[in-house]
Design a protein around this motif. Structure first.
Motif, PDB file in Angstrom:
ATOM      1  N   MET A  40      -2.873   3.525 -12.345  1.00 40.34           N
ATOM      2  CA  MET A  40      -3.072   4.788 -11.862  1.00 40.34           C
ATOM      3  C   MET A  40      -3.530   5.855 -13.120  1.00 40.34           C
ATOM      4  N   PHE A  49      -2.899   2.633   2.374  1.00 43.64           N
ATOM      5  CA  PHE A  49      -1.965   2.163   1.487  1.00 43.64           C
ATOM      6  C   PHE A  49      -2.285   2.081   0.229  1.00 43.64           C
ATOM      7  N   LEU A  50      -1.613   2.747  -0.839  1.00 47.84           N
ATOM      8  CA  LEU A  50      -2.002   2.285  -2.285  1.00 47.84           C
ATOM      9  C   LEU A  50      -0.974   1.533  -3.016  1.00 47.84           C
ATOM     10  N   CYS A  51      -1.685   0.568  -3.608  1.00 42.27           N
ATOM     11  CA  CYS A  51      -0.773  -0.254  -4.162  1.00 42.27           C
ATOM     12  C   CYS A  51      -1.095  -0.589  -5.802  1.00 42.27           C
ATOM     13  N   ASN A  52      -0.165  -0.542  -6.714  1.00 40.03           N
ATOM     14  CA  ASN A  52      -0.377  -0.572  -8.240  1.00 40.03           C
ATOM     15  C   ASN A  52       0.057  -1.952  -8.595  1.00 40.03           C
ATOM     16  N   ALA A  64      -0.310  -2.644 -11.675  1.00 37.79           N
ATOM     17  CA  ALA A  64       0.138  -2.508 -13.238  1.00 37.79           C
ATOM     18  C   ALA A  64      -0.464  -3.899 -14.012  1.00 37.79           C
ATOM     19  N   ARG A 113       2.210  -9.244  -8.841  1.00 38.70           N
ATOM     20  CA  ARG A 113       2.137  -8.030  -7.899  1.00 38.70           C
ATOM     21  C   ARG A 113       1.165  -7.987  -6.886  1.00 38.70           C
ATOM     22  N   TYR A 146       1.855  -8.009  -3.076  1.00 40.40           N
ATOM     23  CA  TYR A 146       0.940  -6.986  -2.284  1.00 40.40           C
ATOM     24  C   TYR A 146       0.054  -7.527  -1.025  1.00 40.40           C
ATOM     25  N   SER A 200       0.098 -10.357   0.345  1.00 41.49           N
ATOM     26  CA  SER A 200       0.913 -10.785   1.461  1.00 41.49           C
ATOM     27  C   SER A 200       1.604  -9.873   2.062  1.00 41.49           C
ATOM     28  N   ILE A 201       2.175  -8.698   1.815  1.00 42.45           N
ATOM     29  CA  ILE A 201       2.683  -7.715   2.377  1.00 42.45           C
ATOM     30  C   ILE A 201       1.603  -6.922   3.301  1.00 42.45           C
ATOM     31  N   LEU A 202       0.659  -6.682   2.793  1.00 40.92           N
ATOM     32  CA  LEU A 202      -0.471  -5.767   3.589  1.00 40.92           C
ATOM     33  C   LEU A 202      -1.144  -6.589   4.615  1.00 40.92           C
ATOM     34  N   LEU A 203      -0.945  -8.054   4.366  1.00 35.04           N
ATOM     35  CA  LEU A 203      -1.594  -8.848   5.537  1.00 35.04           C
ATOM     36  C   LEU A 203      -0.371  -8.718   6.823  1.00 35.04           C
ATOM     37  N   GLU A 204       0.823  -8.717   6.366  1.00 35.43           N
ATOM     38  CA  GLU A 204       1.976  -8.765   7.514  1.00 35.43           C
ATOM     39  C   GLU A 204       1.782  -7.259   8.203  1.00 35.43           C
TER      40      GLU A 204
END
Lengths: 346, 346
Positions: free
Chosen positions: A71, A95-98, A100, A105, A109, A111-115
């Motif tokens: 970012m 949703f914004l996912c960094n 890094a 990571r 993310y 898999s989290i986002l798919l859930e």
DNA sequence: TTGAAAGCGCTAACAT
DNA sequence: ATGTTAGCGCTTTCAA
């Protein structure tokens, strides 16, 4: 304090839940008077329908996610801004996912986002710029793409089977090289960028090709790879300037490194562009912040983000969508490039 | 293609849904062998449990939202990064919402996010920096704060009834003024920032006070208000330099305006810091990108974001949390400030 | 125009 | 250690 639900509203308004639901979504005509009383109750309790419950049944979450590598590089916030602005009108929240820059990571993310059942995923940076991406990392993304629309911005994976939106970075680099050649430069160097990332490789390759077309070549000791940061640009430039001979022009992998390079040159007493021309890449806000202002190549960050969302929208709604969109970059000539200095001695 | 659910897994593994749920959340011991077969089936179908259904029943969404005014100012992405990095470890995913400075968008997002049942809200910029915020806009936020933890970053509303995390901007401005005074400056100006925003007012007020302590004063025609952008900084500086007399030092509302101001000054042939000293505010990456490097005041953007999430976490878990946290800024002296020029003629 | 009732996919008692 | 079942808060047939 119990959460207030559609049932509470229904009871107080003395109607059934379905009627409340109908006024909430105006999905069917409701008598004006009953509608009124329902609205009153809703306002009285400041009732906010639970989006989760709604999403669960409608199988639509109204969310899109973007995975970015960094970012602090202004390029990425601008892409995000383009996406969000386009998506907001269409009813999406982002949703914004960094990551890094860490692939683990990204995986996490993913898999989290798919859930969370996001309806679309915009992937930018990281693994999709790897010249040689490990199959496992590729698989994660292609699998995600089987569940939801995935758009890669300025990157690629698995030989173009995924949707992409990107700027023709090679063309941009060629533009930069041509510009320098037109100014009479013959001694051109390239600075910045990791050599295993396609962003870097494409540019170097394009510069080489363009130089060759003009009977010139890119000396291998004048190509310095490294990070994409200001600090890196500075260091790499110093390394370059420590060499036996120095070039009269430098093409940098992005604006950050270009600025670092400029600083290194100026610290050594070189004048830009009189002694040395420098070209950046991205046309970020930074490019007009520095003195002299940076000649650079536009990336259309905002537009990239906007198009990615547009694409996701098309896919969701089953509209025909081409798999990849290329944006042609343009050269923005500012103050950091000028005619090649006359050779007299050296 | 039907979505695959926990029931499908249960059926294929020949167990009950509760057992599947147990291995998914390991919320109770499950015999190793059955666990194995369940895992096999899960992997076979690449089953991803539906977070919506889970959230619905658990009344936890694992999401936090941040409302920001402007992603192109690097200060905000850095705050976000601090928040996200802190929240990620704690299991949160982040919504990022750009208001683009429009209060109506803030309102819109406020209600969308509440419907989405975010577990915390970080509010930065926009209405919370208004010297005189309309009651309706205040009410929206305080009402949100009744439903979920809300933390204001570098702003305020409704006389401190809300949680806050902020840098002591007045102290920062005083630091800047003191620094210039120490360098012998007596003719000091202030540039940038909208006069109805607290960010601006606090700084101007603090500068005035500090000057007064030293028997100096801030001439009203040397205070130029405007936007927070580079362009604005440039214009305002030009306006300032068009005046009868010019100051020997300028304090700017942020780094953007400082850079614009620097450019305007340099374009007129002024040397920085020999002819004119300039101080910025934020210590953004920009401050080291320019030449000369900018003397500026740190805002601890990352830390602000981090603390906001920490606070939300405390509130959610019922831990004691103080209502406001102040960060003391520091002055970073770089190259844009120097001794006041000798008066000889003018 | 309105109501009753069956789920959406999951968790969590409560049984066994 | 595992299964049964009642919801979470909403939408959506299907009836009336």
């Amino acid at each position: 304090m119990k959460n207030i639900t559609i049932y509470d509203i229904a009871k107080e308004a003395e109607v059934s839940v379905s009627t409340v639901s109908r006024v909430l979504n105006n999905t069917a005509p409701v008598k004006a008077s009953t509608k009124d009383t329902i609205m009153k109750v809703i306002e009285k309790y400041k009732f906010q329908p639970n989006a989760l419950a709604r999403s669960l049944i409608k199988k639509e979450t109204g969310t899109i996610a973007m995975i970015v590598p960094d970012m602090t590089n202004p390029f990425f916030p601008e892409v995000f801004w383009g996406s969000e602005n386009e998506g907001r009108e269409k009813g999406y929240t982002f949703f914004l996912c960094n990551s890094a820059g860490e692939y683990s990571r990204e995986s996490e993310y993913l898999s989290i986002l798919l859930e969370r059942r996001v309806e679309g995923l915009i992937f930018i940076g990281g693994r999709i710029n790897l010249a040689d991406c490990p199959p496992e990392l590729i698989r994660e993304v292609t699998e995600a793409a089987e569940a939801i629309p995935v758009v890669l911005v300025n990157g690629n994976l698995s030989k173009g089977s995924l949707h992409r939106v990107y700027t023709d970075e090679a063309a941009g680099a060629a533009l930069a090289a041509q510009h320098l050649i037109d100014l009479g430069h013959k001694e051109i160097a390239f600075v910045g960028g990791l050599d295993y990332m396609t962003t870097t490789m494409q540019k170097v390759k394009a510069v080489k090709k363009k130089l060759k077309e003009h009977g010139l070549s890119l000396r291998s000791d004048w190509v310095h790879y490294g990070e994409f940061s200001i600090t890196a640009g500075r260091e790499l430039m110093n390394r370059l300037l420590n060499g036996e001979q120095r070039p009269t022009a430098v093409i940098c992998v992005n604006d950050f490194t270009a600025i670092g390079a400029m600083k290194a040159a100026i610290e050594r007493g070189l004048k830009i562009p009189e002694d040395l021309s420098i070209v950046g890449f991205d046309d970020s806000p930074l490019s007009t912040a520095v003195i002299p202002e940076l000649t650079t190549v536009t990336q259309n960050a905002y537009e990239l983000g906007r198009l990615a969302v547009e694409r996701i929208y098309q896919i969701i709604h089953g509209k025909p969508a081409k798999r990849s969109t290329v944006l042609q970059p343009e050269l923005v000539i500012r103050q950091s490039t000028g005619r090649a200095p006359q050779k007299n001695g050296d």
